[in-house]
Scaffold this motif. Sequence first.
Motif, mmCIF file in Angstrom:
data_model
loop_
_atom_site.group_PDB
_atom_site.id
_atom_site.type_symbol
_atom_site.label_atom_id
_atom_site.label_comp_id
_atom_site.label_asym_id
_atom_site.label_seq_id
_atom_site.Cartn_x
_atom_site.Cartn_y
_atom_site.Cartn_z
ATOM 1 N N ILE A 1 37.606 27.397 32.453
ATOM 2 C CA ILE A 1 36.306 26.748 32.964
ATOM 3 C C ILE A 1 35.222 26.506 31.560
ATOM 4 O O ILE A 1 35.060 27.364 30.845
ATOM 5 N N THR B 1 31.610 31.480 37.278
ATOM 6 C CA THR B 1 32.129 31.276 35.962
ATOM 7 C C THR B 1 32.083 32.583 35.282
ATOM 8 O O THR B 1 32.208 32.767 33.871
ATOM 9 N N ASN C 1 26.977 30.941 38.797
ATOM 10 C CA ASN C 1 27.047 32.049 37.964
ATOM 11 C C ASN C 1 28.037 33.143 38.219
ATOM 12 O O ASN C 1 28.950 33.718 37.198
ATOM 13 N N ILE D 1 38.318 36.282 38.545
ATOM 14 C CA ILE D 1 37.456 36.157 37.364
ATOM 15 C C ILE D 1 36.771 37.656 37.247
ATOM 16 O O ILE D 1 36.385 37.721 36.146
ATOM 17 N N CYS E 1 29.622 34.993 34.943
ATOM 18 C CA CYS E 1 28.371 35.467 34.191
ATOM 19 C C CYS E 1 27.495 36.280 35.039
ATOM 20 O O CYS E 1 26.689 36.830 34.486
ATOM 21 N N ILE F 1 31.886 22.952 35.323
ATOM 22 C CA ILE F 1 30.868 23.355 36.160
ATOM 23 C C ILE F 1 29.559 23.110 35.412
ATOM 24 O O ILE F 1 29.004 23.545 34.504
ATOM 25 N N TYR G 1 31.185 25.723 31.251
ATOM 26 C CA TYR G 1 29.786 25.809 32.226
ATOM 27 C C TYR G 1 28.818 25.447 31.437
ATOM 28 O O TYR G 1 28.396 25.703 30.351
ATOM 29 N N ALA H 1 30.307 22.616 27.044
ATOM 30 C CA ALA H 1 31.105 23.406 28.189
ATOM 31 C C ALA H 1 32.575 22.529 27.844
ATOM 32 O O ALA H 1 33.650 23.132 28.387
ATOM 33 N N LYS I 1 38.149 32.658 32.651
ATOM 34 C CA LYS I 1 37.095 32.045 31.721
ATOM 35 C C LYS I 1 37.556 31.163 30.998
ATOM 36 O O LYS I 1 37.053 29.829 30.822
#
Length: 324
Positions: A76, A48, A45, A65, A50, A155, A78, A146, A73
């Motif tokens: 990536i 990514t 988390n 990030i 989050c 991920i 996710y 994703a 982002k």
Amino acid sequence: MIKVEHLTKCYGDFTAVSDLSFEIDEGHVYGFLGPNGAGKSTTMNIMTGCLSATEGHVRIEGYDIFEEPKQAKRKIGYLPEQPPLYMNETPAEYLKFVGEAKGLKGGELQRQIEEILRQTKLEHVKDRLISALSKGYRQRVGIAQALLGNPKVIILDEPTVGLDPIQIIEIRDMIRQLGENHTVILSSHILAEVQAICEKVLIISQGKLAAFDRPENLEKLLLASNAISFTVEASKEEIDEVLGGLGQITEWEIQAKEDKGTMVSVKTETENVRDICRKLFFSFADKKKAILEMSSKKANLEDVFIELTEGEKREEEECGVSEE
Ligand code: ADP
Ligand code: MG
């Protein structure tokens, strides 16, 4: 490609991830392996974007990030542990929604959706409601979202949890295929799973990195932890003689000497622990030494975690940061 440096995450005064550092290179399938509660989801988390970190840095192709989340982002895709699927939408509608949220539009969005539906083998269910799909198909929809935006890194947090054996095989095949032109990181608490799919494995235990190695090396580590305990009516010298002549035994230790005999614990790298038990039994019997008790334990992942993290007793750090 991805650089994680001294990552720490505290939930209140509980440290879920502690000073985690590692690097991920481009073009491999990586596995985060660890028991439940190890900190895998927390780490993913944060990686990514989050979840915030208490301390540390995550860089995705050089982008921080936390400081440059937009650029980072974009690299990536996710699939969280609980993918936010909308049950009353169809896969086609849902992918359009997610694609637009990622800034795709028009012909390009349509082209990507078609390509991803094909790749995740969802074409024939694309107009069915997600609520009507099996768990395996829903997971494919999660993977499909994703992939939108063609990120370099995918991920996946426990992508096979709750699936039946056939669905698991299908998802694993899909992940292997993704690995051909993406960097994939997946988490799992099952050793066999990461062995089956990953080229490199990070073992995470109690929020710390316990090992970072190729799966075949981890297997050696695991086998080396197979243990047999027995009590025999023999002296230390007699025990040393028998065990020394047996082969396949990496180490042994006299645990205690009691009235009823000597307690010994043995470690073996052999997968066939039962075979060693039998050999022990007959070797001591040949010398007219009776084994009074014997038990064997095939090492599991937990044992490896314990072995790897032995001595590194978790300090209850006071982070003093409260979140969530
Ligand atoms: P894993 O994914 O490896 O099972 P998690 O990252 O989900 O582990 O959790 C790591 C630890 O942090 C666990 O002990 C869990 O209970 C705790 N934890 C996770 N999320 C929260 C939260 N929002 N608040 C408090 N504790 C949490
Ligand atoms: Mg998790």
